[in-house]
Design a protein around this motif. Structure first.
Motif, PDB file in Angstrom:
ATOM      1  N   LEU A 199       0.847  -1.185   0.000  1.00  9.38           N
ATOM      2  CA  LEU A 199       0.000   0.000   0.000  1.00  9.38           C
ATOM      3  C   LEU A 199       0.888   1.241   0.000  1.00  9.38           C
ATOM      4  O   LEU A 199       1.995   1.203   0.546  1.00  9.38           O
ATOM      5  CB  LEU A 199      -0.896   0.037   1.252  1.00  9.38           C
ATOM      6  CG  LEU A 199      -1.949  -1.049   1.408  1.00  9.38           C
ATOM      7  CD1 LEU A 199      -2.533  -0.990   2.814  1.00  9.38           C
ATOM      8  CD2 LEU A 199      -3.055  -0.884   0.372  1.00  9.38           C
ATOM      9  N   PRO A 200       0.402   2.343  -0.599  1.00 14.15           N
ATOM     10  CA  PRO A 200       1.142   3.596  -0.436  1.00 14.15           C
ATOM     11  C   PRO A 200       1.004   4.084   0.994  1.00 14.15           C
ATOM     12  O   PRO A 200      -0.109   4.185   1.518  1.00 14.15           O
ATOM     13  CB  PRO A 200       0.445   4.545  -1.425  1.00 14.15           C
ATOM     14  CG  PRO A 200      -0.930   3.974  -1.600  1.00 14.15           C
ATOM     15  CD  PRO A 200      -0.789   2.489  -1.443  1.00 14.15           C
ATOM     16  N   MET A 201       2.131   4.327   1.658  1.00 15.83           N
ATOM     17  CA  MET A 201       2.095   4.682   3.070  1.00 15.83           C
ATOM     18  C   MET A 201       3.048   5.829   3.355  1.00 15.83           C
ATOM     19  O   MET A 201       4.160   5.853   2.825  1.00 15.83           O
ATOM     20  CB  MET A 201       2.509   3.482   3.941  1.00 15.83           C
ATOM     21  CG  MET A 201       1.547   2.331   3.935  1.00 15.83           C
ATOM     22  SD  MET A 201       2.159   0.943   4.957  1.00 15.83           S
ATOM     23  CE  MET A 201       3.399   0.243   3.839  1.00 15.83           C
ATOM     24  N   PRO A 202       2.626   6.763   4.212  1.00 14.98           N
ATOM     25  CA  PRO A 202       3.567   7.780   4.682  1.00 14.98           C
ATOM     26  C   PRO A 202       4.507   7.190   5.720  1.00 14.98           C
ATOM     27  O   PRO A 202       4.298   6.079   6.201  1.00 14.98           O
ATOM     28  CB  PRO A 202       2.652   8.832   5.306  1.00 14.98           C
ATOM     29  CG  PRO A 202       1.497   8.029   5.826  1.00 14.98           C
ATOM     30  CD  PRO A 202       1.299   6.921   4.813  1.00 14.98           C
ATOM     31  N   GLY A 203       5.536   7.931   6.055  1.00 19.07           N
ATOM     32  CA  GLY A 203       6.446   7.485   7.091  1.00 19.07           C
ATOM     33  C   GLY A 203       5.848   7.657   8.468  1.00 19.07           C
ATOM     34  O   GLY A 203       4.822   8.326   8.651  1.00 19.07           O
ATOM     35  N   PRO A 204       6.481   7.065   9.476  1.00 18.16           N
ATOM     36  CA  PRO A 204       5.954   7.144  10.840  1.00 18.16           C
ATOM     37  C   PRO A 204       6.019   8.539  11.437  1.00 18.16           C
ATOM     38  O   PRO A 204       5.412   8.781  12.484  1.00 18.16           O
ATOM     39  CB  PRO A 204       6.861   6.174  11.609  1.00 18.16           C
ATOM     40  CG  PRO A 204       8.128   6.143  10.834  1.00 18.16           C
ATOM     41  CD  PRO A 204       7.723   6.270   9.390  1.00 18.16           C
ATOM     42  N   GLU A 205       6.719   9.449  10.772  1.00 20.69           N
ATOM     43  CA  GLU A 205       6.818  10.818  11.292  1.00 20.69           C
ATOM     44  C   GLU A 205       5.460  11.502  11.406  1.00 20.69           C
ATOM     45  O   GLU A 205       5.266  12.354  12.273  1.00 20.69           O
ATOM     46  CB  GLU A 205       7.746  11.651  10.404  1.00 20.69           C
ATOM     47  CG  GLU A 205       9.196  11.210  10.422  1.00 20.69           C
ATOM     48  CD  GLU A 205       9.456   9.973   9.571  1.00 20.69           C
ATOM     49  OE1 GLU A 205      10.539   9.362   9.731  1.00 20.69           O
ATOM     50  OE2 GLU A 205       8.572   9.607   8.737  1.00 20.69           O
ATOM     51  N   VAL A 206       4.507  11.113  10.540  1.00 18.51           N
ATOM     52  CA  VAL A 206       3.185  11.742  10.606  1.00 18.51           C
ATOM     53  C   VAL A 206       2.492  11.386  11.925  1.00 18.51           C
ATOM     54  O   VAL A 206       1.773  12.211  12.510  1.00 18.51           O
ATOM     55  CB  VAL A 206       2.327  11.327   9.391  1.00 18.51           C
ATOM     56  CG1 VAL A 206       1.992   9.846   9.416  1.00 18.51           C
ATOM     57  CG2 VAL A 206       1.050  12.147   9.313  1.00 18.51           C
ATOM     58  N   VAL A 207       2.730  10.173  12.418  1.00 17.94           N
ATOM     59  CA  VAL A 207       2.166   9.779  13.701  1.00 17.94           C
ATOM     60  C   VAL A 207       2.930  10.452  14.834  1.00 17.94           C
ATOM     61  O   VAL A 207       2.341  10.906  15.827  1.00 17.94           O
ATOM     62  CB  VAL A 207       2.200   8.254  13.863  1.00 17.94           C
ATOM     63  CG1 VAL A 207       1.517   7.848  15.170  1.00 17.94           C
ATOM     64  CG2 VAL A 207       1.536   7.566  12.684  1.00 17.94           C
TER      65      VAL A 207
END
Length: 261
Positions: A199-207
């Motif tokens: 899946l296209p996923m952002p990095g954990p930095e957004v969390v």
């Protein structure tokens, strides 16, 4: 004086699951915002390296190797934080696992998911909460998941539905006590746990930014990335369509699982 819209003063934060993924990104974000950190995870070497990276002088970051499923280890974590820094202002229950391969009913110990994701946060809250109540101040942040609102995996979703119910109920139990409870519910983000997800996923930095933000502006629950709010709306309003979409994913997963030697 701190106002409702201005950042709060730096705090002493205990962060579990700190050695990788969301935990590691959160450690970097909180350190950048000036917080004092007590980092907990099982992988001692990774934890120590992270602590040295964040605070070479060793003044504001303490690494405490911890198995969150072990009572003595949990107690040692809270004791180490209190002894070193005098208090625990914030407890972030981030450590989490899932059944890594196959189906949960084929796993020899599927209940370890509940022990790490649900039982351990509850027990850590029990240890940290009395001192927070005595000071009439503190913040508990539990890392949930959109899987705790839209279920697709029985064991993992059970743990995350549980932590959501625990968080929201605890928040109401503590109204007026000076202790705040927040739930941060991520969707898919890049981490060791999601390495096999296509899946296209952002990095954990957004969390990590969402977690740091709720310490400055407390909220009951935050879903991140924001696009998952739409998915949750579909699951709630159009569950049949959600079933269809999920079934196609599960059919592909069954096919891949059945073909595995």
């Amino acid at each position: 004086m701190t106002t409702a819209s201005s950042p709060r003063a730096p705090q002493v934060v205990v962060l579990t699951g700190a050695s990788s993924g969301i935990g590691r990104a959160t450690a970097h974000e909180l350190a950048a915002r000036g917080h004092t950190l007590v980092l907990a995870a099982r992988r001692a070497a990774d934890l120590d390296a992270l602590a040295r990276d964040l605070d070479p002088g060793g003044q504001r970051v303490l690494a405490v190797p911890t198995d969150v499923t072990d009572d003595a280890s949990r107690r040692a974590l809270i004791a180490a934080a209190t002894e070193r820094f005098g208090r625990v202002d914030v407890l972030i229950n981030n450590a989490g696992i899932t059944v890594e391969k196959g189906w949960w009913w084929d796993d020899p110990d599927p209940l370890r998911v509940l022990r790490v994701n649900l039982e351990a946060p509850i027990e850590l809250v029990r240890l940290a909460l009395p001192a927070m109540q005595a000071r009439r101040g503190g913040h508990i942040v539990n890392i949930g998941s959109v899987a705790g609102r839209a279920a697709t995996n029985g064991m993992y979703s059970a743990s995350k539905y549980g932590i959501r119910g625990f968080s929201l109920g605890l928040r109401r139990e503590l109204l007026g006590s000076g202790v705040t409870v927040s739930l941060v519910s991520p969707g898919f983000v890049k981490s060791e746990m999601t390495a096999s997800a296509r899946l296209p996923m952002p990095g954990p930095e957004v969390v990590a930014r969402a977690v740091a933000d709720v310490l400055e502006r407390p909220r009951r629950e935050v879903v991140v990335p924001k696009g998952y709010r739409v998915a949750l709306w579909f699951d709630r309003r159009l569950p049949g369509l959600a079933d269809l979409l999920v079934s196609r994913v599960l059919i592909r997963r069954r096919y891949a699982h059945d073909r595995t030697p």
